[in-house]
Design a protein around this motif. Structure first.
Motif, PDB file in Angstrom:
ATOM      1  N   PRO A  24      18.750 -44.029 -59.819  1.00 15.86           N
ATOM      2  CA  PRO A  24      20.029 -44.625 -60.246  1.00 15.86           C
ATOM      3  C   PRO A  24      21.089 -44.655 -59.148  1.00 15.86           C
ATOM      4  N   TYR A  25      21.170 -43.571 -58.361  1.00 13.39           N
ATOM      5  CA  TYR A  25      22.230 -43.476 -57.358  1.00 13.39           C
ATOM      6  C   TYR A  25      21.641 -43.131 -55.985  1.00 13.39           C
ATOM      7  N   ILE A  26      22.034 -43.915 -54.999  1.00  9.10           N
ATOM      8  CA  ILE A  26      21.628 -43.691 -53.607  1.00  9.10           C
ATOM      9  C   ILE A  26      22.899 -43.623 -52.771  1.00  9.10           C
ATOM     10  N   TYR A  27      22.973 -42.666 -51.875  1.00  7.23           N
ATOM     11  CA  TYR A  27      24.167 -42.491 -51.023  1.00  7.23           C
ATOM     12  C   TYR A  27      23.759 -42.724 -49.569  1.00  7.23           C
ATOM     13  N   ILE A  28      24.412 -43.693 -48.909  1.00  7.29           N
ATOM     14  CA  ILE A  28      24.120 -43.996 -47.505  1.00  7.29           C
ATOM     15  C   ILE A  28      25.386 -43.754 -46.670  1.00  7.29           C
ATOM     16  N   PRO A  29      25.443 -42.624 -45.938  1.00  7.70           N
ATOM     17  CA  PRO A  29      26.609 -42.394 -45.070  1.00  7.70           C
ATOM     18  C   PRO A  29      26.475 -43.189 -43.765  1.00  7.70           C
ATOM     19  N   THR A  30      27.368 -44.125 -43.531  1.00 12.01           N
ATOM     20  CA  THR A  30      27.336 -44.941 -42.306  1.00 12.01           C
ATOM     21  C   THR A  30      28.670 -45.645 -42.118  1.00 12.01           C
ATOM     22  N   TRP A  31      28.998 -45.916 -40.858  1.00 11.16           N
ATOM     23  CA  TRP A  31      30.183 -46.709 -40.534  1.00 11.16           C
ATOM     24  C   TRP A  31      29.871 -48.204 -40.568  1.00 11.16           C
ATOM     25  N   GLU A  32      28.599 -48.536 -40.528  1.00  3.61           N
ATOM     26  CA  GLU A  32      28.204 -49.934 -40.355  1.00  3.61           C
ATOM     27  C   GLU A  32      27.958 -50.625 -41.699  1.00  3.61           C
ATOM     28  N   GLU A  33      29.045 -50.928 -42.402  1.00  4.96           N
ATOM     29  CA  GLU A  33      28.943 -51.554 -43.715  1.00  4.96           C
ATOM     30  C   GLU A  33      28.187 -52.879 -43.658  1.00  4.96           C
ATOM     31  N   ASP A  34      28.586 -53.749 -42.737  1.00  2.00           N
ATOM     32  CA  ASP A  34      27.997 -55.086 -42.679  1.00  2.00           C
ATOM     33  C   ASP A  34      26.509 -55.017 -42.373  1.00  2.00           C
ATOM     34  N   ARG A  35      26.147 -54.146 -41.424  1.00  2.99           N
ATOM     35  CA  ARG A  35      24.744 -54.048 -41.026  1.00  2.99           C
ATOM     36  C   ARG A  35      23.879 -53.487 -42.153  1.00  2.99           C
ATOM     37  N   VAL A  36      24.353 -52.429 -42.815  1.00  2.60           N
ATOM     38  CA  VAL A  36      23.557 -51.841 -43.889  1.00  2.60           C
ATOM     39  C   VAL A  36      23.508 -52.785 -45.090  1.00  2.60           C
ATOM     40  N   LEU A 155      20.256 -41.191 -48.318  1.00  2.00           N
ATOM     41  CA  LEU A 155      19.372 -41.950 -47.442  1.00  2.00           C
ATOM     42  C   LEU A 155      20.091 -42.191 -46.118  1.00  2.00           C
ATOM     43  N   GLU A 156      19.521 -41.697 -45.036  1.00  2.00           N
ATOM     44  CA  GLU A 156      20.146 -41.834 -43.727  1.00  2.00           C
ATOM     45  C   GLU A 156      19.939 -43.249 -43.171  1.00  2.00           C
ATOM     46  N   PHE A 157      21.016 -43.815 -42.646  1.00  2.00           N
ATOM     47  CA  PHE A 157      20.945 -45.115 -41.973  1.00  2.00           C
ATOM     48  C   PHE A 157      21.376 -44.889 -40.535  1.00  2.00           C
ATOM     49  N   ASN A 158      20.400 -44.841 -39.645  1.00  2.00           N
ATOM     50  CA  ASN A 158      20.681 -44.474 -38.259  1.00  2.00           C
ATOM     51  C   ASN A 158      21.411 -45.581 -37.517  1.00  2.00           C
ATOM     52  N   LEU A 159      22.060 -45.167 -36.428  1.00  2.00           N
ATOM     53  CA  LEU A 159      22.690 -46.137 -35.528  1.00  2.00           C
ATOM     54  C   LEU A 159      21.609 -47.010 -34.891  1.00  2.00           C
ATOM     55  N   PRO A 160      21.997 -48.154 -34.321  1.00  2.00           N
ATOM     56  CA  PRO A 160      20.989 -49.053 -33.729  1.00  2.00           C
ATOM     57  C   PRO A 160      20.139 -48.339 -32.682  1.00  2.00           C
ATOM     58  N   THR A 161      18.858 -48.651 -32.661  1.00  2.00           N
ATOM     59  CA  THR A 161      17.958 -48.088 -31.658  1.00  2.00           C
ATOM     60  C   THR A 161      18.130 -48.834 -30.345  1.00  2.00           C
ATOM     61  N   ALA A 162      17.551 -48.265 -29.280  1.00  2.00           N
ATOM     62  CA  ALA A 162      17.610 -48.918 -27.974  1.00  2.00           C
ATOM     63  C   ALA A 162      16.940 -50.288 -28.019  1.00  2.00           C
ATOM     64  N   LEU A 199      23.353 -46.412 -26.563  1.00  2.00           N
ATOM     65  CA  LEU A 199      22.920 -45.633 -27.723  1.00  2.00           C
ATOM     66  C   LEU A 199      24.055 -44.719 -28.190  1.00  2.00           C
ATOM     67  N   GLY A 200      24.233 -44.640 -29.500  1.00  2.00           N
ATOM     68  CA  GLY A 200      25.327 -43.851 -30.048  1.00  2.00           C
ATOM     69  C   GLY A 200      26.488 -44.711 -30.481  1.00  2.00           C
ATOM     70  N   LEU A 201      26.485 -45.980 -30.073  1.00  2.00           N
ATOM     71  CA  LEU A 201      27.501 -46.933 -30.514  1.00  2.00           C
ATOM     72  C   LEU A 201      26.986 -47.699 -31.719  1.00  2.00           C
ATOM     73  N   THR A 202      27.903 -48.149 -32.561  1.00  2.00           N
ATOM     74  CA  THR A 202      27.498 -49.035 -33.638  1.00  2.00           C
ATOM     75  C   THR A 202      27.121 -50.389 -33.048  1.00  2.00           C
ATOM     76  N   PHE A 203      26.509 -51.244 -33.871  1.00  2.00           N
ATOM     77  CA  PHE A 203      26.109 -52.567 -33.392  1.00  2.00           C
ATOM     78  C   PHE A 203      27.324 -53.327 -32.873  1.00  2.00           C
ATOM     79  N   VAL A 341      24.913 -40.070 -28.984  1.00  2.00           N
ATOM     80  CA  VAL A 341      25.182 -40.761 -27.710  1.00  2.00           C
ATOM     81  C   VAL A 341      24.059 -40.533 -26.699  1.00  2.00           C
ATOM     82  N   SER A 342      22.922 -39.986 -27.182  1.00  2.00           N
ATOM     83  CA  SER A 342      21.797 -39.760 -26.275  1.00  2.00           C
ATOM     84  C   SER A 342      21.222 -41.094 -25.800  1.00  2.00           C
TER      85      SER A 342
END
Length: 559
Positions: A24-36, A155-162, A199-203, A341-342
């Motif tokens: 019923p409920y899923i929580y996605i912590p992320t700054w990237e609203e548009d991307r998710v 549910l984790e939504f990671n930052l963009p990959t390399a 890496l470490g920056l949003t899209f 930021v790795s």
């Protein structure tokens, strides 16, 4: 294929499973609203991915519930009304609620109990609905009331990959190079370096940094890595725990320590995809111990410049906070930022002062922080290279020193004859540039040899002060510098080898069997420390070579 290339695919797979299972409920912590939101729509509306495609609705406090074409109702701006609409909805749907965490409070304080209760009330009706329905909370931070912990899945939504950032970079290059106004000078390795630097920056942040690099001088090349790192600096500053250190120090600016330098050079670029052909993992880090003032901190700064990676300094004083539980959270936040930021270099100066882990009288806070750090060091998969420096290694527990935490433990001893020559050369060239100041003084090998000979037992920082003090001698009399200025200054300095002889001897005894010498074995000759005082040295030269004989710390291994 590397793990990082699969993170978005894994998110889609996990999200599909949760939607199919009618969570019923899923929580996605992320700054990237548009991307998710784009990914959610792609999953929810794809007939091949999910058996029952679902319409996607979004909610915000300013717009209420919005369907695919228009607002559903202005009344749904109220969170209670929005939840009532979700409860009554009779079609297959996914509801994305933006920033709903503001009603959840922090640690039970500021929580809207009516809204939390309503969420619990409608959970069963959502699960048992004739048509599948799911609610997804999307927020920049994870705030979860205790009352809802059993109802909501995170549910984790990671930052963009390399790989994703490199695709973005290639698209921007294709669009801008076709206009003829932007010059592109990048090979594939350099593109990969730029992507890894972002890496470490949003899209959006990555796109902005590449656009800024292109607009700044009308070209995009490998030198723009510095500008990308500036953008990452903003991410780091906002944490308030880590400090971004901008260092232009070259590895050549560090005199001596050739063994350690060679070890580091061999591991340059080891976080790139090319290293995967050899089955190599990214290096974990090094622990550098030894005599104070011999270049441990300089090495940490030079690694960042040599590898072209951001240097983050972890201040243990900022980790320990007065609020109960916040110190542990600060450590977790620092680790998460370093990973975000790795690839990056994480520098922990004088680690023994913050991570002793035992008997600190702080109700176990230090022990818990130490345990968190140890676990991360052992299990980390992100390319964060840890450079820890320590003066008093005896204070560190054995758990930190065993293999698997650090790749190697290096011991930095008092500089050898050749190393002192190198250190003098670096500092004299760095400071004496003006022709008037230089005068008849000539930096020959004979001069360097003589200076090195009469500074037996001096550490690197003391040699730097010798050069500075000699320049003050010349400056005070408004004349050129002379060799006699150096001699006079050297005679007036009581070196660390005299004032801390017992401590240096103890450090060496520890390092003889536990650490690798940072100096190559062909240069290894050193000193047996003797008690020396002003009374038994009539000439006032407390660093007489006769008082310092051979016996060096650290195993003689060449890399």
């Amino acid at each position: 294929m590397r793990m990082e290339k699969n993170t978005t695919y894994k998110f889609k797979k996990d999200l599909t499973s949760l939607l199919k299972a009618r969570f019923p409920y899923i929580y996605i912590p992320t700054w990237e609203e548009d991307r998710v939101l784009s990914v959610i729509k792609g999953v929810a509306c794809d007939k091949d991915t999910i058996r029952t495609p679902r319409q996607v609705f979004t909610w915000s406090l300013t717009s209420g519930i919005v369907g695919q074409s228009e607002n559903v109702s202005q009344e749904t701006k109220s969170p209670i009304k929005a939840l009532e609409f979700i409860e009554k909805c009779s079609e297959a749907s996914v509801f994305v609620l933006k920033d709903f965490h503001v009603f959840f409070g922090v640690n039970g304080r500021g929580q809207d109990n009516e809204i939390v209760r309503k969420i619990r009330d409608i959970a069963s009706s959502i699960k048992q609905s004739n048509k599948p329905k799911n609610v997804i909370f999307v927020s920049p931070s994870l705030v979860l009331p205790i009352d809802l912990q059993k109802d909501i899945s995170i549910l984790e939504f990671n930052l963009p990959t390399a790989e994703e950032i490199k695709t973005l970079l290639n698209e921007m290059i294709q669009v801008n190079s076709s206009t003829g106004r932007i010059s592109i000078d990048l090979n594939e390795d350099e593109k990969e370096k730029l992507a890894k630097a972002a890496l470490g920056l949003t899209f959006q942040e990555a796109e902005n940094s590449f656009a800024r690099a292109m607009a700044q001088d009308g070209r995009l090349d490998a030198s723009d890595i510095e500008l990308i790192l500036d953008e990452k600096c903003q991410v780091i500053k906002k944490t308030g725990i880590l400090e971004f250190i901008k260092s232009n120090l070259k590895i050549e600016d560090v005199g001596g320590l050739e063994n350690l330098k060679r070890w580091l050079m061999k591991r340059n670029k080891s976080w790139l995809d090319s290293a995967q052909k050899y089955g190599l993992p990214a290096p974990k880090g090094v622990l550098i111990t030894g005599v104070p003032g011999c270049g441990k901190s300089l090495i940490a700064k030079s690694i960042s410049a040599m590898w072209q990676l951001p240097l983050l300094r972890l201040d243990m004083g900022r980790i320990f906070s007065g609020i109960v539980g916040s110190s542990e959270e600060n450590m977790r936040k620092a680790i998460k930022t370093a990973e975000a930021v790795s690839p990056s270099v994480l520098w922990i100066d004088e680690i023994e002062k913050g991570l002793s882990g035992q008997d600190s009288g702080d109700s176990g806070t230090s022990t818990r922080i130490f345990g968190t750090f140890l676990t991360w060091m052992q299990e980390k998969t992100e390319p964060v290279f840890v450079v820890a420096t320590a003066n008093n290694i005896s204070k560190l527990p054995a758990e930190l020193l065993r293999k698997g935490r650090f790749d190697e433990i290096f011991f930095v001893d008092l500089p050898t004859f050749n190393e002192r020559k190198d250190i003098f050369k670096v500092h004299i060239k760095k400071r004496i540039k003006d022709d008037f100041v230089k005068g008849d003084f000539s930096l020959t090998d004979e001069v360097l040899s003589e200076l090195s000979k009469i500074t037996e037992g001096f550490v690197g920082s003391e040699i730097e002060q010798v050069v500075i003090a000699a320049l003050f001698e010349a400056y005070s009399e408004d004349r050129s510098i002379t060799f006699e200025d150096f001699e006079k200054t050297i005679k007036n300095i009581v070196p660390l080898v005299v004032t801390q002889a017992e401590q240096i001897r103890a450090i060496r005894e520890w390092a003889n069997v536990r650490a690798v010498a940072a100096t190559p074995k062909e240069d290894l000759f050193n000193y047996e420390l003797k008690e020396t005082s002003k009374e038994n040295n009539s000439e006032g030269n407390y660093n007489n070579p006769e008082d310092i004989k051979s016996s060096r710390g650290g195993r003689a291994i060449d890399f």
